[in-house]
Design a protein around this motif. Sequence first.
Motif, short mmCIF file in Angstrom:
data_model
loop_
_atom_site.label_atom_id
_atom_site.label_comp_id
_atom_site.label_asym_id
_atom_site.label_seq_id
_atom_site.Cartn_x
_atom_site.Cartn_y
_atom_site.Cartn_z
N ILE A 3 25.59 11.47 69.75
CA ILE A 3 26.58 11.36 68.67
C ILE A 3 26.54 9.99 68.02
CG2 ILE A 3 28.56 10.65 70.04
CD1 ILE A 3 28.54 13.15 67.16
N ILE A 4 26.02 8.99 68.70
CA ILE A 4 26.04 7.63 68.17
C ILE A 4 25.07 7.48 67.01
CG2 ILE A 4 25.60 5.21 68.74
CD1 ILE A 4 26.43 5.95 71.63
N ILE A 5 23.82 7.83 67.22
CA ILE A 5 22.80 7.67 66.18
C ILE A 5 23.11 8.53 64.96
CG2 ILE A 5 20.35 8.01 65.65
CD1 ILE A 5 19.80 7.14 68.57
N PRO A 6 23.46 9.82 65.11
CA PRO A 6 23.79 10.61 63.92
C PRO A 6 24.98 10.06 63.12
CG PRO A 6 23.34 12.06 65.72
CD PRO A 6 23.38 10.67 66.28
N THR A 7 25.98 9.52 63.80
CA THR A 7 27.12 8.95 63.08
C THR A 7 26.69 7.77 62.24
OG1 THR A 7 28.59 9.68 64.85
CG2 THR A 7 29.43 7.99 63.36
N LEU A 8 25.89 6.89 62.83
CA LEU A 8 25.41 5.73 62.08
C LEU A 8 24.49 6.14 60.94
CD1 LEU A 8 24.73 3.30 65.06
CD2 LEU A 8 26.65 3.27 63.47
N LEU A 9 23.58 7.09 61.20
CA LEU A 9 22.67 7.55 60.16
C LEU A 9 23.40 8.22 59.01
CD1 LEU A 9 19.65 8.99 62.19
CD2 LEU A 9 19.73 6.89 60.83
N SER A 10 24.43 8.99 59.32
CA SER A 10 25.17 9.66 58.25
C SER A 10 25.94 8.65 57.39
CB SER A 10 26.11 10.72 58.81
OG SER A 10 27.12 10.14 59.60
N ALA A 11 26.46 7.60 58.01
CA ALA A 11 27.14 6.56 57.23
C ALA A 11 26.16 5.84 56.32
CB ALA A 11 27.83 5.57 58.17
N VAL A 12 24.98 5.55 56.83
CA VAL A 12 23.96 4.90 56.02
C VAL A 12 23.50 5.82 54.89
CG1 VAL A 12 21.58 4.03 56.07
CG2 VAL A 12 23.19 3.34 57.83
N ALA A 13 23.30 7.10 55.19
CA ALA A 13 22.88 8.05 54.16
C ALA A 13 23.94 8.19 53.07
CB ALA A 13 22.59 9.41 54.80
N TYR A 14 25.21 8.22 53.46
CA TYR A 14 26.30 8.28 52.49
C TYR A 14 26.25 7.05 51.58
CZ TYR A 14 30.95 8.18 50.46
OH TYR A 14 31.99 8.11 49.59
N GLY A 15 26.08 5.88 52.18
CA GLY A 15 26.02 4.64 51.40
C GLY A 15 24.85 4.62 50.43
N PHE A 16 23.68 5.04 50.91
CA PHE A 16 22.51 5.08 50.03
C PHE A 16 22.70 6.09 48.89
CE2 PHE A 16 19.60 3.35 53.48
CZ PHE A 16 19.55 2.10 52.90
N ALA A 17 23.25 7.26 49.20
CA ALA A 17 23.49 8.27 48.17
C ALA A 17 24.51 7.77 47.15
CB ALA A 17 23.95 9.58 48.80
N TRP A 18 25.55 7.10 47.61
CA TRP A 18 26.57 6.57 46.71
C TRP A 18 25.96 5.50 45.79
CZ3 TRP A 18 31.05 7.76 44.80
CH2 TRP A 18 31.81 6.79 44.19
N LYS A 19 25.15 4.61 46.37
CA LYS A 19 24.51 3.55 45.60
C LYS A 19 23.52 4.12 44.59
CE LYS A 19 24.06 -0.88 45.09
NZ LYS A 19 25.09 -1.64 44.45
N TRP A 20 22.77 5.14 45.02
CA TRP A 20 21.79 5.76 44.15
C TRP A 20 22.48 6.44 42.96
CZ3 TRP A 20 20.64 11.12 43.37
CH2 TRP A 20 19.49 11.35 42.63
N LEU A 21 23.58 7.12 43.19
CA LEU A 21 24.31 7.76 42.10
C LEU A 21 24.95 6.74 41.16
CD1 LEU A 21 26.04 10.81 43.79
CD2 LEU A 21 24.24 10.83 42.08
N ALA A 22 25.31 5.58 41.69
CA ALA A 22 25.91 4.55 40.84
C ALA A 22 24.89 3.97 39.88
CB ALA A 22 26.50 3.44 41.71
N ASN A 23 23.61 4.00 40.27
CA ASN A 23 22.55 3.44 39.41
C ASN A 23 22.02 4.44 38.38
OD1 ASN A 23 22.63 0.94 40.63
ND2 ASN A 23 21.13 1.50 42.18
N ILE A 24 22.41 5.71 38.52
CA ILE A 24 21.92 6.72 37.57
C ILE A 24 22.71 6.66 36.29
CG2 ILE A 24 21.72 9.18 37.14
CD1 ILE A 24 20.86 9.57 39.93
#
Length: 111
Positions: free
Chosen positions: A90-111
């Motif tokens: 549960i540790i690695i998936p939680t961290l990966l999902s937070a990072v993925a959310y951040g990257f997706a949010w940042k990517w959408l902000a640049n579009i």
Amino acid sequence: MSTSVLLLGLLVGGVNYLFRYLPLRLQSGRYTPVKRGVSGVLLDTIGIASICALLVVSSAPEVIADVQRLLPTLVGFAVLGISFYKTRSIIIPTLLSAVAYGFAWKWLANI
């Protein structure tokens, strides 16, 4: 963001992690594995179920208020589910999902 808010978040997160980690680590030598049954499988899935429930409860008001958060939230859920399926941790998936959310949010902000 205020430094005190960041420090408080790190402190609370660290203490929360220790409350979950230390009892498992301290009793690891005393635990004798038994045959896993239905209850063992159910107990193993409580971690991912609780994380998903927390994500839904915390993200639903944000998605309703701002529709642009829907795609990053779905990306976070997808990464959480896939990485939990692969690692069974549960540790690695939680961290990966937070990072993925951040990257997706940042990517959408640049579009």
